[in-house]
Design a protein around this motif. Structure first.
Motif, PDB file in Angstrom:
ATOM      1  N   THR A   1      -0.204  -9.376   3.994  1.00 40.83           N
ATOM      2  CA  THR A   1      -0.771  -8.155   4.460  1.00 40.83           C
ATOM      3  C   THR A   1      -2.209  -8.098   4.484  1.00 40.83           C
TER       4      THR A   1
ATOM      5  N   GLU B   1      -3.267  -1.501   8.243  1.00 42.90           N
ATOM      6  CA  GLU B   1      -3.104  -2.923   7.646  1.00 42.90           C
ATOM      7  C   GLU B   1      -2.122  -3.528   8.728  1.00 42.90           C
TER       8      GLU B   1
ATOM      9  N   SER C   1      -5.465  -5.538   4.949  1.00 39.68           N
ATOM     10  CA  SER C   1      -5.679  -4.176   4.904  1.00 39.68           C
ATOM     11  C   SER C   1      -7.077  -3.887   4.740  1.00 39.68           C
TER      12      SER C   1
ATOM     13  N   ASN D   1       0.895  -1.266   0.005  1.00 40.65           N
ATOM     14  CA  ASN D   1       0.022   0.076  -0.160  1.00 40.65           C
ATOM     15  C   ASN D   1       0.862   1.246   0.019  1.00 40.65           C
TER      16      ASN D   1
ATOM     17  N   THR E   1      -5.728   4.039   3.218  1.00 39.01           N
ATOM     18  CA  THR E   1      -5.739   2.749   3.984  1.00 39.01           C
ATOM     19  C   THR E   1      -5.828   2.902   5.626  1.00 39.01           C
TER      20      THR E   1
ATOM     21  N   TYR F   1       0.894  -6.520   8.896  1.00 39.75           N
ATOM     22  CA  TYR F   1       1.785  -7.332   8.132  1.00 39.75           C
ATOM     23  C   TYR F   1       2.648  -8.303   8.773  1.00 39.75           C
TER      24      TYR F   1
END
Length: 290
Positions: A64, A90, A66, A32, A87, A92
């Motif tokens: 990820t 998220e 998100s 992202n 976004t 990860y």
């Protein structure tokens, strides 16, 4: 004397670390951070729309999860609009190899993304003998978090692009409408370089084929951008992707599912689920037409 040598050694290590070049590309950051810009069907909506998506990026050592929130507000229905997206959060999880390659500090965590603000203006309305033409002007803010773990850039950017779209209608056919859309523009973002301000400039491009049947439509999109920086062989300044998205319209609400493949320098596969909701009551009425 040994203490002095130790201090000098630590000092030079810090200097060398501070001078490390960070590769501001999709090949060295999260999915992202600076993705290939999305483009629409060269149409501006009549009413305010809210789009909510959930994404799962996987493969190549980085997983990820998100979500993304996007609002488009027509200032002049079907002619001028403002679009804002971000976004929201998220999560990860990456392998040790990715941590080492990107110079990250940990393998997993949470981050929040950049705000994007876009103005859209219809230049040409679609006619029988000509396509629709829409100009997009977009600002990417440096508002994302967790730069240390290479999730989002700590620099701003912008892009200008033109969407060109034309529909072809067919009677007595299963495919009732075929819409062709192309996109071309200029994309630029700041690159963090020690003692030097550098701007990476890229030509962005895209092609989209939309097939429609009643309340179903299928979008196939090929897009990317080409930057000029080539510090290392796999710097990744020229990402290229392909996506296929199935849309299902229920009354005025649009539900969709998408699969995206990173062809080059975008080391992720993506599964996206989303919904687009019209908000007629939140549509501005500056001219008292409603």
């Amino acid at each position: 004397m040994k203490g002095l040598y130790l201090l000098i050694t630590v000092f030079f290590i810090q200097v060398l670390y501070s001078q490390t070049l960070i590769h501001h590309t999709t090949n060295y950051f999260g999915p992202n951070a600076n993705p290939v810009p999305e483009f629409t069907d060269a149409l501006i909506p009549e009413n305010t729309t809210l789009t909510v998506t959930g994404d799962y990026y996987f493969g190549h050592g980085d997983q990820t999860l998100s979500n993304n929130l996007k609002v488009e507000i027509p200032l002049i229905p079907e002619k001028v609009s403002v679009k804002i997206w971000k976004t929201l959060v998220e999560h990860y999880s990456v392998t040790d190899e990715i941590v080492s390659r990107r110079a990250m500090q940990k393998n997993s965590g949470f981050a929040t993304g950049d705000f994007y603000i876009q103005t859209r203006i219809k230049i040409l309305s679609e006619k029988r003998s000509r396509p629709a033409l829409v100009l997009n002007s977009t600002l990417k803010t440096a508002s994302g978090s967790d730069f240390r773990n290479r999730r989002f850039f700590n620099t701003a950017g912008y892009y200008f692009d033109f969407e060109l779209g034309k529909s072809f209608l067919f009677d007595n056919s299963f495919i009732e409408e075929v819409r062709l859309v192309s996109d071309v523009g200029f994309f630029s973002w700041d690159v963090q370089t020690p003692n030097l301000n550098v701007q990476d400039d890229a030509i962005m491009y895209g092609f989209k084929l939309i097939l429609k049947h009643k309340n179903l439509s299928l979008e196939n999109t090929f897009s990317g951008y080409n930057g000029w920086i080539k510090r290392v062989e796999d710097y990744g300044d020229r990402p290229m992707i392909f996506s296929s998205r199935l849309n299902f319209s229920v009354r005025k609400t649009l539900w969709f599912a998408q699969f995206q493949h990173g062809i080059k320098y975008f080391p992720y596969e993506q599964i996206r689920l989303g919904v687009q909701i019209p908000l007629e009551k939140l549509t501005p009425d500056f001219f008292g037409e409603n």
